[in-house]
Structures are given as structure tokens and as C-alpha cells.
Write an enzyme that holds these catalytic residues in place. Structure first.
Site, PDB file in Angstrom:
ATOM      1  CG  HIS A  59      -6.051  49.591  28.229  1.00 32.97           C
ATOM      2  ND1 HIS A  59      -5.122  49.610  29.558  1.00 32.97           N
ATOM      3  CD2 HIS A  59      -5.464  48.311  27.885  1.00 32.97           C
ATOM      4  CE1 HIS A  59      -4.102  48.530  29.294  1.00 32.97           C
ATOM      5  NE2 HIS A  59      -4.332  47.952  28.394  1.00 32.97           N
ATOM      6  CD  GLN A  62      -6.496  50.987  24.581  1.00 33.80           C
ATOM      7  OE1 GLN A  62      -6.577  49.793  24.290  1.00 33.80           O
ATOM      8  NE2 GLN A  62      -5.157  51.314  25.190  1.00 33.80           N
ATOM      9  NE  ARG A  83       3.617  52.088  21.711  1.00 30.07           N
ATOM     10  CZ  ARG A  83       4.793  52.097  22.705  1.00 30.07           C
ATOM     11  NH1 ARG A  83       4.747  51.387  23.886  1.00 30.07           N
ATOM     12  NH2 ARG A  83       5.916  52.516  22.033  1.00 30.07           N
ATOM     13  CE1 TYR A 122      -1.934  54.259  28.585  1.00 34.83           C
ATOM     14  CE2 TYR A 122      -2.654  51.784  29.163  1.00 34.83           C
ATOM     15  CZ  TYR A 122      -2.676  52.986  28.314  1.00 34.83           C
ATOM     16  OH  TYR A 122      -2.906  52.442  26.993  1.00 34.83           O
ATOM     17  CG  HIS A 208       2.572  49.731  30.756  1.00 39.14           C
ATOM     18  ND1 HIS A 208       3.345  49.298  29.469  1.00 39.14           N
ATOM     19  CD2 HIS A 208       1.122  50.219  30.347  1.00 39.14           C
ATOM     20  CE1 HIS A 208       2.501  49.420  28.380  1.00 39.14           C
ATOM     21  NE2 HIS A 208       1.293  49.904  28.983  1.00 39.14           N
ATOM     22  NE  ARG A 211       6.704  46.619  25.776  1.00 39.65           N
ATOM     23  CZ  ARG A 211       5.793  47.397  25.679  1.00 39.65           C
ATOM     24  NH1 ARG A 211       5.382  48.587  25.407  1.00 39.65           N
ATOM     25  NH2 ARG A 211       4.554  46.614  25.866  1.00 39.65           N
ATOM     26  CG  HIS A 234       0.482  45.533  29.212  1.00 44.36           C
ATOM     27  ND1 HIS A 234       0.558  46.671  29.313  1.00 44.36           N
ATOM     28  CD2 HIS A 234      -0.690  44.837  29.062  1.00 44.36           C
ATOM     29  CE1 HIS A 234      -0.673  47.187  28.997  1.00 44.36           C
ATOM     30  NE2 HIS A 234      -1.434  46.013  28.725  1.00 44.36           N
ATOM     31  CD  GLU A 237      -0.034  43.214  23.766  1.00 41.44           C
ATOM     32  OE1 GLU A 237       0.496  43.881  24.515  1.00 41.44           O
ATOM     33  OE2 GLU A 237      -1.142  43.170  23.030  1.00 41.44           O
ATOM     34  CG  HIS A 271      -1.192  40.669  26.322  1.00 44.20           C
ATOM     35  ND1 HIS A 271      -2.480  40.359  25.734  1.00 44.20           N
ATOM     36  CD2 HIS A 271      -1.041  41.929  26.389  1.00 44.20           C
ATOM     37  CE1 HIS A 271      -3.065  41.799  26.045  1.00 44.20           C
ATOM     38  NE2 HIS A 271      -2.291  42.459  26.303  1.00 44.20           N
ATOM     39  CG  ASP A 322      -6.271  44.766  25.849  1.00 44.32           C
ATOM     40  OD1 ASP A 322      -6.018  45.931  26.143  1.00 44.32           O
ATOM     41  OD2 ASP A 322      -5.113  44.124  25.445  1.00 44.32           O
TER      42      ASP A 322
HETATM   43  C1  NGQ Z   1      -1.772  49.569  26.359  1.00 43.95           C
HETATM   44  N1  NGQ Z   1      -2.169  47.718  24.976  1.00 43.95           N
HETATM   45  O1  NGQ Z   1      -1.204  49.844  27.452  1.00 43.95           O
HETATM   46  O2  NGQ Z   1      -2.979  50.070  26.026  1.00 43.95           O
HETATM   47  C2  NGQ Z   1      -1.079  48.403  25.550  1.00 43.95           C
HETATM   48  C3  NGQ Z   1      -0.253  48.946  24.424  1.00 43.95           C
HETATM   49  C4  NGQ Z   1       2.002  49.114  25.131  1.00 43.95           C
HETATM   50  C5  NGQ Z   1      -2.037  46.351  24.723  1.00 43.95           C
HETATM   51  N2  NGQ Z   1      -0.880  45.983  24.922  1.00 43.95           N
HETATM   52  C6  NGQ Z   1       0.854  49.958  24.912  1.00 43.95           C
HETATM   53  N3  NGQ Z   1      -2.929  45.746  24.243  1.00 43.95           N
HETATM   54  O3  NGQ Z   1       2.001  47.864  25.523  1.00 43.95           O
HETATM   55  O4  NGQ Z   1       3.034  49.839  25.081  1.00 43.95           O
HETATM   56 ZN    ZN Z   2      -3.168  46.140  28.071  1.00 42.92          ZN
END
Ligand code: NGQ
Ligand code: ZN
Length: 457
Positions: A59, A62, A83, A122, A208, A211, A234, A237, A271, A322
Site C-alpha cells: 500500500h 503507507q 488502522r 484502494y 479488499h 469484511r 486480505h 490476519e 497474510h 505491505d
Molecule cells: C490495509 N493493512 O488495507 O491497509 C490493511 C488494514 C484492514 C493490513 N492489513 C486495513 N496490513 O485490513 O481493514
Molecule cells: Zn494489506
């Protein structure tokens, strides 16, 4: 044809000397021959050569917040409190910032030996959720960042629609991320042509997480791109996510996904930290890649991926940076092994048996799995593969005096100096004497972006 002479090179079968590599106009290896004589017109590379590594999960934005969430908050800090900080930060990123941050990140990744990146993207819209005039505006900025740095890119636009299992309504601070299926498909259509023509560009996509999309959306996704296009997600995780998935469906996330979707070699499960024995066996047998991001998983307090069991079952994996708390593939692989050493109180846990080099096994698995996950012909010095060369400095403290796979152990476990001296992508030198060829300009733009964003954070 350009001709390179590699004094020492890691081929599929092992190390070879004086390897003559011919590279065509597209930057693809046309032929390769060991024990060649040094002739005029050849570019002799100045050290042992590895194939470039794929970074399968990024990402990019980040990168600019790494190190900014390390002060304890009022409550117990967790992935979920991090987050919230990340969501706040994401609201400050403007299009030109994303381009500058991506270029900086991708240049750093190249300097450590990654030659391709999978951008799990995203951040799509304006901070209030309003659309940019061009719906792919921020994807173009990622592409521009990759172009400036000269890294190969698998772009993975993310479908994000909900804040939790069962189609829970998205939160206001997630509004930059959101699409319905039609809007998402339109964005993919717009991007498609720019990714069709070059061996260093690939378009995939990413729900994503379980969820963030409904089962109906997930099931419609594979038809949005040609068969075989990379699909990343994802998964599993955090333990809270596993519990919510069970409450919603009666199943664990990996189990649910493997039952609901035709998970195959085009898939990358990022993950996959929390799996039971049955999920480990089934994921390993699916031909999908587990996308491991050990430094981020450590930073966010995710838990430990069951690497010994997964590798014993024949599972494929690759590595990603990541959230970019590290830009170094050697560090990802080192931490993958060290997590196991710390819990099992053993050594060389992932070496694969007596006589195996831990560095060699991890490097080979990650270069193969990473290339598969990105859908790119890379990670191998052989005809038909992209000419991505990582040239090591044999005089570096971590490598000096080492031969064969001991070079890989030296790189990963030998002290953490960065022995990467030159990096070529498509046969073009992007890193010289350990520095990116556009480092100054890229750093200047990065600092300007952060300065501008500081007022918005
Ligand atoms: C993300 N990052 O989308 O940037 C996610 C966090 C989520 C990691 N999982 C947000 N490392 O999973 O809702
Ligand atoms: Zn990620």
C-alpha cells in the site's frame, strides 16, 4: 540484442560462472549460456547476480506514515488502533503526493533487490468520497510512480464496499475506498489498455477482504478480467476477524473462501496468518500463493504464520512489504525464519531438512511464489523471463569470502548491510553503486509532498 556477461549467476539449477545473457528489445532474456568467453560488446556485471525479487503486497501511501504510529495511545494499542491512524493519514494524501510517495517507495524497493511490486490499491476517490474527473486518477499516479522509479508493476485495484461481515455499512472515513461493482468494473476497463502492452505491467484486482465485500460481489469479480489475471485478498490476519467470520458464516475465513470461490494459481491470500490444520492443507493444495509480510505482521501484532506446517504441505508463498516498515526482502525472509526460531527454540526451522540452506530455500520459494502472485515472467534467469538482475557486491561484509548458496545465507542472515550494488529491470540499470539513478529528484519530490501534507494531517 544487448549482451551481458554475469561472472557468477544463480540459475534454476544452481550457481553458474561466466553466464552470457542476451536480452531482446523488450527486455526479455532471449538466450543464456554458462562458461562463455568474455568478448567485446558485452557488459560485464560487477558481482554475483540474482534474479529480481517480487514484492507481492504494497500500500504505497503507507510508506509516508511508517514510524508515525509508534507512540502508545490512551488504550491498549492494536491493529485496529493503528488502522484509525492510517485512515486519518489516508485522508491527507493528494494525487501528486501519491505519485511522489510511490516513486520514493519504489526506488527504495529497487535498491534492496525487489524489481516488481504488487500494488494493492484502494485509495480511489477524493477525501470526501467525491469522484475525481478521471475515475482512475489515483491509479495513474501509482503507474507514474512506477514509471519514474522504473519498477515492474502489477496493479491491483481494490473493491471495497463495506465495513464488516454481512454487508455492514461503510464508515465515513472509508469513503475514499468505496465502489459498487459497476463503478469498479468501469475503472478496470479504463485501466486495461495501459497494462496490456508491456512485459513489466500487469493488471489484476483485489477484493479488499471478506469484511469489505459481499459474497455476491466476490463471486462476480473473476469475470471482470481475463482468466488468469491475479486476484489478491486480505484474509485471516487478525484473530478478531476470524471470530467475526465464524459468527457471520459458521466458518473460518480461509475455509469460507476455499469453499465459496474457485481459488487457484491466480489467487494470492495475503497474510492468511490464522489457519487451522485443515485450512493449511487445503490452501497448500490449492496452488494459490500465501502472501506473507513478516515485518508488517510483526509491526501490527498479527500473529505468526504457520510456516513449517504450510511448507511441509507443499504450500507456495511470496513476500510483501505491505505497510513499508521495511523495504528489504532479506529482512522479510529473516523475520519469517526468526519468528519460528523464537517460538520453537530451534534453528534452521525452514531449511527443509539436513544439508539445506535456510537462505536458499526461503529465497527460492519467495522468488517463485512472488512471480506467480504478480502474474509476471520474472524471478528466474532463463530464456523467456524478464531481464531483472540484482547484482551483489561480493566485497560487502555480509558476502565477502562466501560462495554458492552461502551468498544467500549471507545476504539474509549475515549482518543486515545492504549488499545490493546494481539493479536492472528489463535489462535497464535503475540502481548504480547502491543508489537509484533518479534518487535526488525522487527524494526532493517526496519531501515536498510530505511538507504539503503536514498541514492536512
Ligand atoms: C490495509 N493493512 O488495507 O491497509 C490493511 C488494514 C484492514 C493490513 N492489513 C486495513 N496490513 O485490513 O481493514
Ligand atoms: Zn494489506
Amino acid at each position: 540484442m544487448r549482451r551481458f556477461l554475469l561472472p557468477l549467476a544463480r540459475l534454476e539449477t544452481g550457481w553458474a560462472e561466466n553466464v552470457l545473457v542476451e536480452v531482446d528489445a523488450e527486455g526479455i532474456i532471449a538466450s543464456l549460456q554458462a562458461n562463455a568467453a568474455d568478448q567485446t560488446g558485452m557488459l560485464r556485471l560487477p558481482g554475483p547476480v540474482l534474479p529480481g525479487m517480487a514484492n507481492l503486497h504494497s500500500h504505497a501511501f503507507q510508506r509516508a506514515m511508517a514510524g508515525m504510529a509508534e507512540t502508545a495511545g490512551p488504550e491498549k494499542d492494536s491493529f485496529w488502533t493503528w488502522r484509525e491512524a492510517m485512515y486519518r493519514f489516508a485522508l491527507a494524501v493528494r494525487p501528486e503526493d501519491l505519485e511522489a510517495i510511490s516513486a520514493q517507495l519504489y526506488a527504495e524497493l529497487l535498491c534492496r533487490g525487489y524489481t516488481a511490486v504488487g500494488e494493492f490499491h484502494y485509495l480511489h476517490h477524493r477525501p470526501d468520497g467525491g469522484r475525481y474527473d478521471d475515475r482512475a486518477e489515483l491509479s495513474w499516479r501509482i503507474l507514474a510512480g512506477a514509471e519514474i522509479a522504473g519498477i515492474a508493476l502489477t496493479h491491483l485495484p481494490v473493491l471495497y464496499a463495506h465495513s464488516g461481515f454481512g454487508g455492514r455499512a461503510a464508515l465515513p472515513r472509508q469513503s475514499r475506498f468505496l465502489h459498487d461493482l459497476d463503478g469498479f468494473a468501469a475503472m478496470l476497463d479504463k485501466l486495461g489498455p495501459a497494462f496490456a502492452k508491456r512485459p513489466d505491467r500487469r493488471l489484476g484486482m483485489a477484493p479488499h477482504s471478506l469484511r469489505a465485500v459481499t459474497p455476491e460481489m466476490l463471486k462476480a469479480m473473476p469475470d471482470l478480467l481475463p482468466e488468469g489475471a491475479p486476484i489478491h485478498i486480505h484474509i485471516a490476519e487478525q484473530t478478531a476477524e476470524v471470530e467475526e467470520c465464524i459468527a457471520w458464516s459458521g466458518q473460518r475465513p480461509v475455509q469460507w473462501l476455499l469453499d465459496a470461490m474457485p481459488v487457484n494459481a491466480a489467487w494470492c491470500l495475503v497474510h492468511a496468518t490464522h489457519m487451522d490444520a485443515d485450512e493449511i492443507r487445503r490452501l497448500a493444495a490449492s496452488a494459490a500463493v500465501a502472501g506473507l509480510c513478516p515485518t508488517t505482521e510483526a509491526n501490527l501484532g498479527d500473529g505468526l504464520f504457520p510456516a513449517p506446517e504450510y511448507l511441509a504441505a507443499g504450500g507456495a508463498f511470496g513476500i510483501g512489504s505491505d505497510s513499508h516498515v521495511s523495504s528489504d526482502p532479506a529482512e522479510e525472509l529473516r523475520l519469517l525464519e526468526y519468528g519460528q526460531r523464537l517460538t520453537t527454540r530451534q534453528r534452521n526451522v525452514l531449511a527443509g531438512g539436513p544439508g539445506g540452506s535456510t537462505g536458499q530455500r526461503l529465497f527460492d520459494a519467495a522468488r517463485k511464489g512472488g512471480a506467480q502472485a504478480l502474474g509476471q515472467k520474472m524471478g528466474l534467469l532463463a530464456p523467456g523471463y524478464r531481464a531483472d538482475f540484482v547484482v551483489l557486491d561480493h566485497d560487502a561484509p555480509s558476502l565477502f569470502g562466501k560462495r554458492g548458496d552461502a551468498l544467500l545465507d549471507g545476504w539474509i542472515f549475515g549482518g543486515g548491510d545492504n549488499p545490493v550494488r546494481e539493479v536492472y529491470v528489463r535489462g535497464r540499470r535503475m540502481v548504480s553503486e547502491g543508489r537509484h539513478i533518479r534518487a535526488d529528484e525522487i527524494a526532493r519530490n517526496y519531501r515536498a509532498a510530505l511538507k504539503g501534507m503536514a498541514a492536512l494531517i
